[in-house]
Motif scaffolding. Structure first.
Motif, PDB file in Angstrom:
ATOM      1  N   HIS A 203       0.830  -1.209   0.000  1.00 46.62           N
ATOM      2  CA  HIS A 203       0.000   0.000   0.000  1.00 46.62           C
ATOM      3  C   HIS A 203       0.867   1.263   0.000  1.00 46.62           C
ATOM      4  O   HIS A 203       0.613   2.199  -0.774  1.00 46.62           O
ATOM      5  CB  HIS A 203      -0.914  -0.004   1.227  1.00 46.62           C
ATOM      6  CG  HIS A 203      -1.797   1.199   1.335  1.00 46.62           C
ATOM      7  ND1 HIS A 203      -2.927   1.370   0.583  1.00 46.62           N
ATOM      8  CD2 HIS A 203      -1.684   2.315   2.099  1.00 46.62           C
ATOM      9  CE1 HIS A 203      -3.495   2.521   0.884  1.00 46.62           C
ATOM     10  NE2 HIS A 203      -2.750   3.107   1.803  1.00 46.62           N
ATOM     11  N   ALA A 204       1.890   1.293   0.882  1.00 45.26           N
ATOM     12  CA  ALA A 204       2.770   2.459   0.948  1.00 45.26           C
ATOM     13  C   ALA A 204       3.514   2.658  -0.365  1.00 45.26           C
ATOM     14  O   ALA A 204       3.673   3.786  -0.849  1.00 45.26           O
ATOM     15  CB  ALA A 204       3.759   2.301   2.103  1.00 45.26           C
ATOM     16  N   HIS A 205       3.978   1.561  -0.963  1.00 40.85           N
ATOM     17  CA  HIS A 205       4.704   1.642  -2.234  1.00 40.85           C
ATOM     18  C   HIS A 205       3.791   2.161  -3.336  1.00 40.85           C
ATOM     19  O   HIS A 205       4.190   3.000  -4.157  1.00 40.85           O
ATOM     20  CB  HIS A 205       5.238   0.257  -2.594  1.00 40.85           C
ATOM     21  CG  HIS A 205       6.382   0.272  -3.544  1.00 40.85           C
ATOM     22  ND1 HIS A 205       7.620   0.800  -3.219  1.00 40.85           N
ATOM     23  CD2 HIS A 205       6.497  -0.163  -4.826  1.00 40.85           C
ATOM     24  CE1 HIS A 205       8.437   0.677  -4.255  1.00 40.85           C
ATOM     25  NE2 HIS A 205       7.776   0.097  -5.237  1.00 40.85           N
ATOM     26  N   ALA A 206       2.553   1.693  -3.359  1.00 44.34           N
ATOM     27  CA  ALA A 206       1.599   2.139  -4.368  1.00 44.34           C
ATOM     28  C   ALA A 206       1.277   3.622  -4.208  1.00 44.34           C
ATOM     29  O   ALA A 206       1.163   4.354  -5.208  1.00 44.34           O
ATOM     30  CB  ALA A 206       0.323   1.313  -4.278  1.00 44.34           C
ATOM     31  N   GLN A 207       1.148   4.077  -2.966  1.00 41.94           N
ATOM     32  CA  GLN A 207       0.858   5.488  -2.743  1.00 41.94           C
ATOM     33  C   GLN A 207       2.012   6.370  -3.232  1.00 41.94           C
ATOM     34  O   GLN A 207       1.778   7.449  -3.807  1.00 41.94           O
ATOM     35  CB  GLN A 207       0.600   5.747  -1.250  1.00 41.94           C
ATOM     36  CG  GLN A 207      -0.671   5.092  -0.718  1.00 41.94           C
ATOM     37  CD  GLN A 207      -1.914   5.539  -1.459  1.00 41.94           C
ATOM     38  OE1 GLN A 207      -2.160   6.734  -1.604  1.00 41.94           O
ATOM     39  NE2 GLN A 207      -2.697   4.596  -1.946  1.00 41.94           N
TER      40      GLN A 207
END
Length: 247
Positions: A203-207
């Motif tokens: 999730h953090a990487h996608a954001q």
């Protein structure tokens, strides 16, 4: 170690956002293993073997260290802890094949629980019902002094021995970390949610990727596909130039 492109990472995040915890863990584990044809293949793996794939995916996205906090059961204060995924993977390599459990005059043949079993147990409603579901699904045969036995009728002594055998055969199925509370100095065991850690990293990487696409699309008029097609290094350099120009 898996090597996910920026586009694949965003697709994985978008897919996972619409799934429940078990289905999401399967999608993540399938993405971490190029040899897996789909999530159905991963669903048949013992939980620890599934989570070993998740740990390798976490390493590819955010490194080998898993950092988290857990509430102290004594005082309620959050306690920080860190785990080296490589140490966990080393434990996974020390598994023993399932062997019949013999205890209290009973002999129980069994298999390690997989994601399908966990999903079924989660729908059971409460802890005793979930235990019965797991026994029905994972015990393949059980005999006692008087012959065949229904798995759900096994004595507690035998159930406890079965639980220990399952843990020894699949160490990553449940990862407990010894933690010391900095506030009251109590020691307790924290249950490490491997799938939750990996999803948080995805999730953090996608954001971060979405923010980069937004900035570069505004600065250069590129499409999402064009931005994601750039290597990580080039995307970072263009991002720095765009931010410097905007000052």
């Amino acid at each position: 170690m898996p090597d996910l492109s920026a586009a694949v990472t965003l697709d994985l995040w978008e897919t996972g956002a619409g799934l429940g915890p078990v289905e999401r863990s399967l999608a993540l584990a399938a993405a971490a293993d190029p040899a897996a044809r789909d999530a159905y293949d991963v669903a048949r793996l013992p939980l620890g073997r599934r989570d070993a794939r998740l740990l390798r995916l976490h390493a590819a996205l955010g490194g080998w260290t898993l950092e988290a906090t857990a509430p102290c059961p004594a005082c309620g204060e959050p306690a920080e802890f860190a785990v080296d995924a490589r140490a966990l993977l080393a434990q996974a390599g020390e598994t023993s094949p399932p062997a019949p459990v013999e205890a209290g005059g009973f002999v129980v043949a069994w298999r390690p629980p997989d994601s399908r079993d966990v999903a079924a147990a989660a729908d059971a409603g409460d802890a005793p019902a979930a235990e019965r579901v797991l026994l029905e699904r994972c015990v393949t045969a059980a005999t006692g002094p008087d012959g065949d036995v229904d798995p759900t009728a096994l004595p507690q002594e035998v159930r406890d021995a079965l639980t220990r055998a399952m843990g020894e055969a699949d160490p990553l199925a449940e990862v407990l970390v010894n933690v010391a509370c900095p506030a009251c100095e109590s020691a307790f065991a924290a249950d490490l949610d491997v799938a939750g850690f990996v999803w948080a990293e995805v999730h953090a990487h996608a954001q971060r990727l979405l923010r980069e696409v937004d900035v570069l699309a505004r600065a250069y008029g590129w499409t999402e596909a064009e931005v994601l097609a750039l290597s990580d290094r080039r995307r970072a350099e263009y991002l720095q130039l765009a931010l410097e120009t905007a000052r």
